[in-house]
Structures are given as C-alpha cells and as structure tokens.
Design an enzyme around this catalytic site. Structure first.
Site, PDB file in Angstrom:
ATOM      1  N   CYS A 102      -2.193  -6.840  -7.409  1.00 37.35           N
ATOM      2  CA  CYS A 102      -2.693  -8.050  -6.773  1.00 37.35           C
ATOM      3  C   CYS A 102      -4.125  -7.774  -6.326  1.00 37.35           C
ATOM      4  O   CYS A 102      -4.384  -6.715  -5.738  1.00 37.35           O
ATOM      5  CB  CYS A 102      -1.805  -8.369  -5.569  1.00 37.35           C
ATOM      6  SG  CYS A 102      -2.316  -9.818  -4.646  1.00 37.35           S
ATOM      7  N   HIS A 144       5.010 -14.540  -8.350  1.00 29.38           N
ATOM      8  CA  HIS A 144       4.065 -13.791  -7.500  1.00 29.38           C
ATOM      9  C   HIS A 144       3.076 -14.749  -6.818  1.00 29.38           C
ATOM     10  O   HIS A 144       2.842 -14.666  -5.609  1.00 29.38           O
ATOM     11  CB  HIS A 144       3.337 -12.763  -8.382  1.00 29.38           C
ATOM     12  CG  HIS A 144       2.254 -11.982  -7.701  1.00 29.38           C
ATOM     13  ND1 HIS A 144       2.269 -10.609  -7.616  1.00 29.38           N
ATOM     14  CD2 HIS A 144       1.098 -12.378  -7.094  1.00 29.38           C
ATOM     15  CE1 HIS A 144       1.191 -10.196  -6.974  1.00 29.38           C
ATOM     16  NE2 HIS A 144       0.451 -11.253  -6.652  1.00 29.38           N
ATOM     17  N   GLU A 145       2.524 -15.673  -7.611  1.00 29.15           N
ATOM     18  CA  GLU A 145       1.534 -16.615  -7.052  1.00 29.15           C
ATOM     19  C   GLU A 145       2.188 -17.595  -6.081  1.00 29.15           C
ATOM     20  O   GLU A 145       1.611 -17.954  -5.056  1.00 29.15           O
ATOM     21  CB  GLU A 145       0.816 -17.383  -8.174  1.00 29.15           C
ATOM     22  CG  GLU A 145       0.067 -16.517  -9.190  1.00 29.15           C
ATOM     23  CD  GLU A 145      -0.805 -15.444  -8.573  1.00 29.15           C
ATOM     24  OE1 GLU A 145      -1.365 -15.665  -7.477  1.00 29.15           O
ATOM     25  OE2 GLU A 145      -0.911 -14.354  -9.183  1.00 29.15           O
ATOM     26  N   HIS A 148       2.419 -16.285  -2.719  1.00 31.60           N
ATOM     27  CA  HIS A 148       1.170 -16.361  -1.938  1.00 31.60           C
ATOM     28  C   HIS A 148       1.099 -17.671  -1.143  1.00 31.60           C
ATOM     29  O   HIS A 148       0.520 -17.700  -0.059  1.00 31.60           O
ATOM     30  CB  HIS A 148      -0.055 -16.286  -2.864  1.00 31.60           C
ATOM     31  CG  HIS A 148      -0.458 -14.885  -3.231  1.00 31.60           C
ATOM     32  ND1 HIS A 148      -0.822 -13.955  -2.289  1.00 31.60           N
ATOM     33  CD2 HIS A 148      -0.588 -14.275  -4.440  1.00 31.60           C
ATOM     34  CE1 HIS A 148      -1.139 -12.813  -2.905  1.00 31.60           C
ATOM     35  NE2 HIS A 148      -1.002 -12.978  -4.206  1.00 31.60           N
TER      36      HIS A 148
HETATM   37 ZN    ZN Z   1      -1.362 -11.565  -5.641  1.00 34.32          ZN
END
Ligand code: ZN
Length: 177
Positions: A102, A144-145, A148
C-alpha cells in the site's frame, strides 16, 4: 495540459485522515476532477489501486487498474475502473491469501486473506449504476481499496505479524523464483 497530469500527495500511516470513515459522493461531477487526478497519480506511482482517503479526500471513491509487473509477471490485469459509492453486496465463501502492499504503508508487503470473488454495486464516472462481479487479483485490490473508505489498512487484516515483510526481505525470503 499541466493540470491533466497533476499528481496528488499520498498520505502515509499515522495520518488520522486514513482512519476516517469516508462520506458518500453526492455530486458525481464534483468527484470527476479528483478521480482524474487519482488516475494520474496511480499511473505515476505504478500502482494497482488508490482510494480518495489516501490523497486526503474523505469521500467514497477509488480507482483500480491492475497490471503485470516484473515481480508479479502472472498477475491478472484489469482495465481502469473508477468506482464511486461502492457497496460489496455479495462475497464468495472461498478466500485466498496473497501479497499486498500500500502506498500509505511504504516499504512493506504483507500476506492478506481476501474473498476470492465479490459482487460490487457502484456508480461509474459517467454516473451510471452498475453491478459487477470481480474475481482473483482485481477483486483483492477492490477489497483493499474498499477498506480504505472505512478507515481500514491492510495491516489490520494480517493474521500474524510474521506475515509482514520489508520489500527487500520479501524478495530475499518470500518470493518464489
Ligand atoms: Zn492501500
């Protein structure tokens, strides 16, 4: 011309803005300019995904474009996706482990378990609502995004801290040649 190529500064862990829950996008037109800059930034850093909170904008949008790299020559490639107000509406029972890094966690790589496939509902950059199934690596990057947007970093998902490597040691000890 210069504006089109403008890249954004990426926040790193410890910045409290990475831990906020992002807000829904109400005005797609307003998000467009940010999305364009996020795409420029993503391509500039040669990444697979970038979420708005990583560039200090706490709104629910991210861009994904997966590519093969020297280290990952078998990685599944995807076209560019600009994803606004996403909702993961279904996940596969089946999960798998793979390596993630990341830009907000520089220099590290970790082994993370994710759902193998997901069904995502989202708004496109043209304001269209879409439902789309993603599998394998693009599905991983999207998860993963998506995290966030909820203030979650992949480090939170590690089953054990032994799954975390520096990039150098990852090449030395974990990469199967
Ligand atoms: Zn990330």
């Amino acid at each position: 011309m210069m504006e089109r190529n403008e890249t954004l500064e990426i926040l790193e862990i410890g910045d409290p803005r990475l831990r906020q829950r992002a807000e829904y996008v109400n005005d797609i037109k307003q998000a467009r300019e940010l999305c364009r800059k996020m795409v420029s930034t993503l391509r500039h850093v040669k990444g697979d995904g970038l979420a708005a909170p990583q560039v200090g904008k706490s709104i629910r949008t991210f861009v994904v474009e997966t590519k093969k790299t020297e280290l990952f020559p078998n990685r599944q490639e995807s076209p560019l996706y600009t994803i606004i107000n996403p909702k993961i509406i279904k996940v596969s029972k089946e999960k798998e482990y793979d390596w993630e890094s990341c830009f907000s966690v520089p220099g590290l790589i970790g082994l993370v378990e994710r759902h193998k496939s997901i069904l995502l509902r989202y708004i496109t950059i043209d304001g269209e609502q879409r439902e789309e199934k993603f599998e394998g690596y693009p599905a991983r990057v999207i998860q993963h995004e998506y995290d966030h947007l909820c203030g979650i970093i992949y480090l939170d998902k590690l089953k054990t801290k032994n799954h975390l490597y520096t990039a150098e040691n990852w090449i030395k000890y974990a990469l199967k040649k």
